[in-house]
Scaffold this active site. Structure first.
Site, PDB file in Angstrom:
ATOM      1  N   CYS A 151       7.549   0.338   5.557  1.00  0.00           N
ATOM      2  CA  CYS A 151       7.040   1.120   6.259  1.00  0.00           C
ATOM      3  C   CYS A 151       6.629   2.517   6.503  1.00  0.00           C
ATOM      4  O   CYS A 151       6.861   3.586   6.750  1.00  0.00           O
ATOM      5  CB  CYS A 151       7.421   0.876   7.934  1.00  0.00           C
ATOM      6  SG  CYS A 151       6.246   1.448   9.198  1.00  0.00           S
ATOM      7  N   GLY A 152       5.063   2.823   6.249  1.00  0.00           N
ATOM      8  CA  GLY A 152       4.599   4.014   5.039  1.00  0.00           C
ATOM      9  C   GLY A 152       4.347   4.977   6.344  1.00  0.00           C
ATOM     10  O   GLY A 152       4.695   5.512   6.340  1.00  0.00           O
ATOM     11  N   ASN A 153       3.805   3.891   7.329  1.00  0.00           N
ATOM     12  CA  ASN A 153       3.629   5.689   8.987  1.00  0.00           C
ATOM     13  C   ASN A 153       4.651   5.571   9.269  1.00  0.00           C
ATOM     14  O   ASN A 153       4.893   6.924  10.072  1.00  0.00           O
ATOM     15  CB  ASN A 153       2.157   4.563   9.216  1.00  0.00           C
ATOM     16  CG  ASN A 153       1.019   4.241   8.907  1.00  0.00           C
ATOM     17  OD1 ASN A 153       0.547   5.329   8.172  1.00  0.00           O
ATOM     18  ND2 ASN A 153       0.218   3.123   9.021  1.00  0.00           N
ATOM     19  N   GLU A 184      -0.711  -7.189  10.701  1.00  0.00           N
ATOM     20  CA  GLU A 184       0.151  -6.569   9.732  1.00  0.00           C
ATOM     21  C   GLU A 184       1.332  -7.813  10.091  1.00  0.00           C
ATOM     22  O   GLU A 184       1.389  -8.697  11.463  1.00  0.00           O
ATOM     23  CB  GLU A 184       1.341  -5.406  10.769  1.00  0.00           C
ATOM     24  CG  GLU A 184       0.616  -4.428  10.133  1.00  0.00           C
ATOM     25  CD  GLU A 184       1.984  -3.015  10.273  1.00  0.00           C
ATOM     26  OE1 GLU A 184       2.221  -3.394  11.419  1.00  0.00           O
ATOM     27  OE2 GLU A 184       1.409  -2.076  10.326  1.00  0.00           O
ATOM     28  N   ARG A 185       2.362  -8.244   9.200  1.00  0.00           N
ATOM     29  CA  ARG A 185       3.123  -9.517   9.184  1.00  0.00           C
ATOM     30  C   ARG A 185       4.317  -8.767  10.396  1.00  0.00           C
ATOM     31  O   ARG A 185       4.212  -7.679  10.085  1.00  0.00           O
ATOM     32  CB  ARG A 185       4.157  -9.702   8.224  1.00  0.00           C
ATOM     33  CG  ARG A 185       5.008 -10.674   8.205  1.00  0.00           C
ATOM     34  CD  ARG A 185       5.684 -10.694   6.433  1.00  0.00           C
ATOM     35  NE  ARG A 185       7.103  -9.441   6.167  1.00  0.00           N
ATOM     36  CZ  ARG A 185       7.349  -9.063   5.023  1.00  0.00           C
ATOM     37  NH1 ARG A 185       7.506 -10.110   4.624  1.00  0.00           N
ATOM     38  NH2 ARG A 185       7.922  -7.645   5.497  1.00  0.00           N
ATOM     39  N   GLN A 228       6.418  -1.120  14.862  1.00  0.00           N
ATOM     40  CA  GLN A 228       7.415  -1.184  14.189  1.00  0.00           C
ATOM     41  C   GLN A 228       8.630   0.176  15.018  1.00  0.00           C
ATOM     42  O   GLN A 228       7.823   0.912  15.519  1.00  0.00           O
ATOM     43  CB  GLN A 228       7.248  -0.220  12.396  1.00  0.00           C
ATOM     44  CG  GLN A 228       7.062  -1.523  11.145  1.00  0.00           C
ATOM     45  CD  GLN A 228       5.243  -1.984  11.572  1.00  0.00           C
ATOM     46  OE1 GLN A 228       4.610  -0.862  11.434  1.00  0.00           O
ATOM     47  NE2 GLN A 228       4.834  -3.532  11.713  1.00  0.00           N
ATOM     48  N   ASN A 286       1.453  -9.354   4.649  1.00  0.00           N
ATOM     49  CA  ASN A 286       0.091  -7.891   5.569  1.00  0.00           C
ATOM     50  C   ASN A 286      -0.834  -8.956   4.486  1.00  0.00           C
ATOM     51  O   ASN A 286      -1.282  -8.535   3.593  1.00  0.00           O
ATOM     52  CB  ASN A 286       0.916  -6.506   4.989  1.00  0.00           C
ATOM     53  CG  ASN A 286       2.085  -6.670   5.678  1.00  0.00           C
ATOM     54  OD1 ASN A 286       2.437  -6.797   6.871  1.00  0.00           O
ATOM     55  ND2 ASN A 286       2.951  -6.507   5.351  1.00  0.00           N
ATOM     56  N   ASN A 345      -0.366   4.151  14.203  1.00  0.00           N
ATOM     57  CA  ASN A 345       0.019   2.770  13.961  1.00  0.00           C
ATOM     58  C   ASN A 345       1.532   3.288  14.407  1.00  0.00           C
ATOM     59  O   ASN A 345       2.338   4.357  15.030  1.00  0.00           O
ATOM     60  CB  ASN A 345       0.929   2.956  12.531  1.00  0.00           C
ATOM     61  CG  ASN A 345       1.227   1.794  12.141  1.00  0.00           C
ATOM     62  OD1 ASN A 345       1.782   1.618  10.893  1.00  0.00           O
ATOM     63  ND2 ASN A 345       1.612   0.965  12.155  1.00  0.00           N
ATOM     64  N   CYS A 402      -1.644   0.838   8.082  1.00  0.00           N
ATOM     65  CA  CYS A 402      -0.470   0.291   7.913  1.00  0.00           C
ATOM     66  C   CYS A 402      -0.311   0.769   6.439  1.00  0.00           C
ATOM     67  O   CYS A 402      -1.078   0.918   5.654  1.00  0.00           O
ATOM     68  CB  CYS A 402      -0.921  -1.325   7.158  1.00  0.00           C
ATOM     69  SG  CYS A 402       0.515  -1.952   7.005  1.00  0.00           S
ATOM     70  N   ASN A 456       9.845  -5.007  13.079  1.00  0.00           N
ATOM     71  CA  ASN A 456       8.603  -5.495  13.360  1.00  0.00           C
ATOM     72  C   ASN A 456       9.256  -5.305  15.033  1.00  0.00           C
ATOM     73  O   ASN A 456       9.564  -6.687  15.448  1.00  0.00           O
ATOM     74  CB  ASN A 456       8.038  -7.069  12.209  1.00  0.00           C
ATOM     75  CG  ASN A 456       7.091  -6.055  11.148  1.00  0.00           C
ATOM     76  OD1 ASN A 456       6.636  -5.403  11.098  1.00  0.00           O
ATOM     77  ND2 ASN A 456       7.811  -6.668  10.358  1.00  0.00           N
TER      78      ASN A 456
HETATM   79  N1  LIG Z   1       2.525  -0.196   9.639  1.00  0.00           N
HETATM   80  C1  LIG Z   1       4.072  -0.290   8.313  1.00  0.00           C
HETATM   81  C2  LIG Z   1       4.032  -1.201   7.591  1.00  0.00           C
HETATM   82  C3  LIG Z   1       4.916  -2.956   7.897  1.00  0.00           C
HETATM   83  C4  LIG Z   1       5.551  -3.633   7.276  1.00  0.00           C
HETATM   84  C5  LIG Z   1       5.224  -5.142   7.629  1.00  0.00           C
HETATM   85  N2  LIG Z   1       4.439  -5.388   8.930  1.00  0.00           N
HETATM   86  C6  LIG Z   1       5.583  -5.789   7.418  1.00  0.00           C
HETATM   87  O1  LIG Z   1       6.282  -6.661   7.867  1.00  0.00           O
HETATM   88  O2  LIG Z   1       6.181  -6.479   6.174  1.00  0.00           O
HETATM   89  C7  LIG Z   1       3.464   1.037   7.413  1.00  0.00           C
HETATM   90  O3  LIG Z   1       2.326   1.399   7.717  1.00  0.00           O
HETATM   91  O4  LIG Z   1       3.626   0.531   5.981  1.00  0.00           O
END
Ligand SMILES: N[C@@H](CCC[C@H](N)C(=O)O)C(=O)O
Length: 288
Positions: free
Chosen positions: A76-78, A215-216, A47, A197, A17, A224, A67
């Site tokens: 965003c966990g990662n 991903e959104r 991100q 997402n 990610n 993700c 984003n």
């Molecule tokens: N890559 C992320 C989540 C990213 C956020 C997503 N695109 C959104 O708009 O909700 C993860 O690792 O959680």
């Protein structure tokens, strides 16, 4: 001149990610959508994790998550594992608390030296919390499909809010679908007023799930983290997986635990440093 001109950043990734970490704790500046897009044109990312001065005692920073289309996300966990690795390497800490739009996140090192755990909080399942545009009493499966009405290509996703909205479609083969084509259609479907997402997931057995995510606001990604949490929780809700599960994503592995005692979701995985740089001032010459 933009406050980001000449500012240092770190390019990292969380199992593929693509993440940019920007520490603005020394600057009073909120990154604009235009600036976030300008950064993406210089250092392509999924991100952008921006550390702002802490707003609450006991926290290291308030984290804003962008984003690559300039929109903001609550989770965003990662990216959090990347932020945590950077902080721990700079300070020698082994645990820290951060504030995000979705609430407080506790993070710590371990169980091995190259692993970082993020407590992603408690998932939400009520239709208003996902959010969905109309009432669904049971969000373990919702009525949503694409393709011909009598032979849908994808249908009946589980939906979960993990600090951000997720829809998980259960399939036999995660690579058998053109996610680049269906992802944008589903992300922007009217049932998701804040977009969503979109994940394709296959339950290999009660301890192992494979998945791929659109991903959104960022598109196709190699990983993700919040989607991995949403998928693990959704599978456990359906009684098709255990509460501790190994997740295989295109970019690598995550362990997800939906903790029995308080329903918090713990995500554990690696975070990789790539390089550091500084933004050229001209990058922001024409942005608001
Ligand atoms: N890559 C992320 C989540 C990213 C956020 C997503 N695109 C959104 O708009 O909700 C993860 O690792 O959680």
């Amino acid at each position: 001149m933009s406050a980001l001109a000449n500012h240092a950043f770190a390019k990292m990734n969380g199992i593929g990610n693509e993440i940019v970490v920007l520490d603005l704790r020394d600057v009073k500046h909120v990154v604009t959508p235009d600036e976030a897009r300008a950064v993406a044109s210089r250092v392509p990312y999924d991100q952008l994790m921006v550390l702002q001065p802490p707003r609450l005692d006991g926290t290291e920073a308030f984290i804003r998550i962008y984003n690559n289309d300039g929109s903001e996300s609550g989770a965003c966990g990662n990216g959090m594992r990347c932020v945590v690795r950077r902080l721990f390497e700079a300070t020698g800490q082994a645990a820290a608390t951060f504030e995000t739009r979705a609430g407080l996140l506790n993070c710590w090192q371990g169980p091995a030296p190259d692993l970082y755990t993020v407590d992603m909080g408690v998932p939400k399942f009520a239709w208003q919390d996902i959010p969905l545009a109309e009432e669904f009493r049971d969000t373990r499966y919702i009525e949503l499909q694409i393709g011909p009405i009598d032979a849908p290509i994808l249908h009946s996703p589980s939906v979960v809010n993990m600090g951000n909205p997720h829809a998980v479609f259960w399939v036999d083969d995660i690579n058998a679908y053109d996610l680049e084509r269906f992802g944008p259609l589903l992300e922007n479907h009217p049932i998701f007023p804040e977009r969503a997402n979109i994940t394709l997931a296959h339950i290999v057995d009660r301890d192992h799930i494979t998945m791929r995510t659109w991903e959104r606001g960022a598109g196709l990604t190699r990983a993700c983290g919040s989607a991995a949490c949403a998928t693990a929780v959704a599978a456990a809700r359906l009684k098709r997986a255990n509460r501790i599960v190994q997740m295989t994503l295109p970019g690598g592995e995550l362990t997800i635990e939906w903790r029995e005692r308080d329903d918090h979701v713990l995500m554990t995985g690696t975070a990789t440093f790539e390089f550091e740089g500084r933004f050229e001032p001209q990058l922001f010459a024409s942005v608001a």
